[in-house]
Design a protein around this motif. Structure first.
Motif, PDB file in Angstrom:
ATOM      1  N   LEU A   1       0.830  -1.206   0.000  1.00  0.00           N
ATOM      2  CA  LEU A   1       0.000   0.000   0.000  1.00  0.00           C
ATOM      3  C   LEU A   1       0.865   1.256   0.000  1.00  0.00           C
ATOM      4  O   LEU A   1       0.531   2.253  -0.645  1.00  0.00           O
ATOM      5  CB  LEU A   1      -0.925  -0.006   1.220  1.00  0.00           C
ATOM      6  N   LEU A   2       1.979   1.206   0.716  1.00  0.00           N
ATOM      7  CA  LEU A   2       2.892   2.350   0.757  1.00  0.00           C
ATOM      8  C   LEU A   2       3.448   2.639  -0.633  1.00  0.00           C
ATOM      9  O   LEU A   2       3.537   3.805  -1.053  1.00  0.00           O
ATOM     10  CB  LEU A   2       4.031   2.077   1.732  1.00  0.00           C
ATOM     11  N   MET A   3       3.804   1.589  -1.358  1.00  0.00           N
ATOM     12  CA  MET A   3       4.346   1.777  -2.695  1.00  0.00           C
ATOM     13  C   MET A   3       3.283   2.310  -3.658  1.00  0.00           C
ATOM     14  O   MET A   3       3.574   3.146  -4.510  1.00  0.00           O
ATOM     15  CB  MET A   3       4.934   0.469  -3.199  1.00  0.00           C
ATOM     16  N   MET A   4       2.055   1.827  -3.521  1.00  0.00           N
ATOM     17  CA  MET A   4       0.976   2.357  -4.348  1.00  0.00           C
ATOM     18  C   MET A   4       0.749   3.829  -4.048  1.00  0.00           C
ATOM     19  O   MET A   4       0.587   4.653  -4.947  1.00  0.00           O
ATOM     20  CB  MET A   4      -0.309   1.562  -4.112  1.00  0.00           C
ATOM     21  N   LEU A   5       0.774   4.169  -2.770  1.00  0.00           N
ATOM     22  CA  LEU A   5       0.558   5.544  -2.349  1.00  0.00           C
ATOM     23  C   LEU A   5       1.675   6.453  -2.841  1.00  0.00           C
ATOM     24  O   LEU A   5       1.446   7.615  -3.160  1.00  0.00           O
ATOM     25  CB  LEU A   5       0.473   5.615  -0.819  1.00  0.00           C
ATOM     26  N   ALA A   6       2.894   5.916  -2.945  1.00  0.00           N
ATOM     27  CA  ALA A   6       4.031   6.704  -3.416  1.00  0.00           C
ATOM     28  C   ALA A   6       3.752   7.260  -4.808  1.00  0.00           C
ATOM     29  O   ALA A   6       4.012   8.440  -5.082  1.00  0.00           O
ATOM     30  CB  ALA A   6       5.291   5.845  -3.431  1.00  0.00           C
ATOM     31  N   GLY A   7       3.215   6.411  -5.684  1.00  0.00           N
ATOM     32  CA  GLY A   7       2.909   6.859  -7.033  1.00  0.00           C
ATOM     33  C   GLY A   7       1.655   7.703  -7.113  1.00  0.00           C
ATOM     34  O   GLY A   7       1.629   8.733  -7.786  1.00  0.00           O
ATOM     35  N   VAL A   8       0.609   7.294  -6.395  1.00  0.00           N
ATOM     36  CA  VAL A   8      -0.655   8.031  -6.420  1.00  0.00           C
ATOM     37  C   VAL A   8      -0.470   9.449  -5.881  1.00  0.00           C
ATOM     38  O   VAL A   8      -0.969  10.421  -6.449  1.00  0.00           O
ATOM     39  CB  VAL A   8      -1.737   7.286  -5.612  1.00  0.00           C
ATOM     40  N   GLY A   9       0.269   9.569  -4.773  1.00  0.00           N
ATOM     41  CA  GLY A   9       0.502  10.889  -4.184  1.00  0.00           C
ATOM     42  C   GLY A   9       1.269  11.801  -5.115  1.00  0.00           C
ATOM     43  O   GLY A   9       0.976  13.000  -5.213  1.00  0.00           O
ATOM     44  N   SER A  10       2.238  11.240  -5.828  1.00  0.00           N
ATOM     45  CA  SER A  10       3.004  12.031  -6.796  1.00  0.00           C
ATOM     46  C   SER A  10       2.116  12.433  -7.974  1.00  0.00           C
ATOM     47  O   SER A  10       2.167  13.570  -8.446  1.00  0.00           O
ATOM     48  CB  SER A  10       4.203  11.231  -7.306  1.00  0.00           C
ATOM     49  N   ARG A  11       1.295  11.499  -8.430  1.00  0.00           N
ATOM     50  CA  ARG A  11       0.406  11.764  -9.566  1.00  0.00           C
ATOM     51  C   ARG A  11      -0.608  12.858  -9.241  1.00  0.00           C
ATOM     52  O   ARG A  11      -0.934  13.695 -10.101  1.00  0.00           O
ATOM     53  CB  ARG A  11      -0.313  10.473  -9.951  1.00  0.00           C
ATOM     54  N   LEU A  12      -1.108  12.858  -7.997  1.00  0.00           N
ATOM     55  CA  LEU A  12      -2.126  13.837  -7.591  1.00  0.00           C
ATOM     56  C   LEU A  12      -1.526  15.138  -7.068  1.00  0.00           C
ATOM     57  O   LEU A  12      -2.263  16.045  -6.700  1.00  0.00           O
ATOM     58  CB  LEU A  12      -3.029  13.220  -6.517  1.00  0.00           C
TER      59      LEU A  12
END
Length: 254
Positions: A30-41
């Motif tokens: 989940l942390l790795m998914m959030l790493a990309g999602v947070g950057s994208r948003l």
């Protein structure tokens, strides 16, 4: 106290350890998914997202080791539920860690460039996209012979596409293919033989810019395409893969 009265606690401890490992593996994912999602948003800079990826790798490896320990303990006590949970923790943890590690290994094998063109001598030029790149760290000006030489060594297959079709139908095919790739068309200039578009990467949402040039050559048509990242010194092969896929679709177009 009799040994039989202690056994359930010992058995539960192995299952608890396996469950803890599984929870850690899921949290790392989940942390790795959030790493990309947070950057994208736009929640944080992409470099902070890369830092989170590093933590995700450590978390995945730690979870896998913890799961391995839990599996050994569960196996000794023949606790099938613990073995299953521990195995899931090991698998998920290793998969989570493997994704960015594989990415990093790939990056080390490729040149540190982010501007790829099928014509490195006279690369297609951006026009309409230039205002969109004004705040981008990477310039729109081609890097010259040094970049061209590095591209040649790494992506020798990328060259001008020659089609035995008049330029008019080729332009229509090129524009249709760009749309089919999911790119956002910024400019379509049939008279000038130029198409400009942008593409956004899936995970971190990086925006890359593409320009396509269609030039008539007698009964044939020359197609060149250039793909450039707005940020990052290395594109980890993304632009080359994009160009390959585009040209493949152009050849197979029906």
């Amino acid at each position: 106290m009799l040994q039989s009265e202690k056994s359930p606690d010992h058995l539960n401890s192995s299952l608890l350890l396996a469950g803890l490992a599984l929870g850690a593996a899921v949290a790392a994912g989940l942390l790795m998914m959030l790493a990309g999602v947070g950057s994208r948003l736009g929640w944080w800079h992409f470099r902070f997202g890369f830092t989170l990826l590093g933590y995700g790798v450590y978390g995945g490896i730690g979870a896998a080791l913890l799961g391995l320990l839990g599996g050994v303990l569960a196996g000794r006590k023949r606790r099938m539920a613990g073995i299953v949970v521990a195995t899931l923790a090991v698998v998920i943890g290793l998969v989570v860690a493997a994704v960015p590690v594989s990415w990093r290994m790939t990056a080390r094998k490729l040149p540190v460039i982010h501007d790829i063109s099928t014509d490195t001598v006279r690369p297609p030029q951006f026009v309409a996209i230039l205002p969109l790149r004004k705040d981008s760290p990477n310039p729109a000006v081609y890097g010259g012979p040094d970049v061209a030489e590095q591209q040649k060594r790494a992506y020798a297959d990328l060259r001008t596409e020659v089609l035995d079709i008049p330029s008019g139908p080729v332009y229509d095919r090129a524009l249709s293919t760009a749309g089919a790739m999911g790119w956002r068309i910024v400019a379509a200039e049939p008279v000038q033989g130029r198409i400009e578009a942008t593409d956004t990467t899936f995970w971190f949402g990086f925006t890359d810019d593409i320009v396509i040039r269609i030039v008539p050559a007698g009964e044939r048509t020359l197609v060149d395409i250039r793909s450039v990242s707005r940020v990052g010194k290395s594109d980890v092969g993304t632009n080359a893969r994009r160009i390959r896929e585009y040209l493949k679709r152009m050849r197979e177009y029906k």
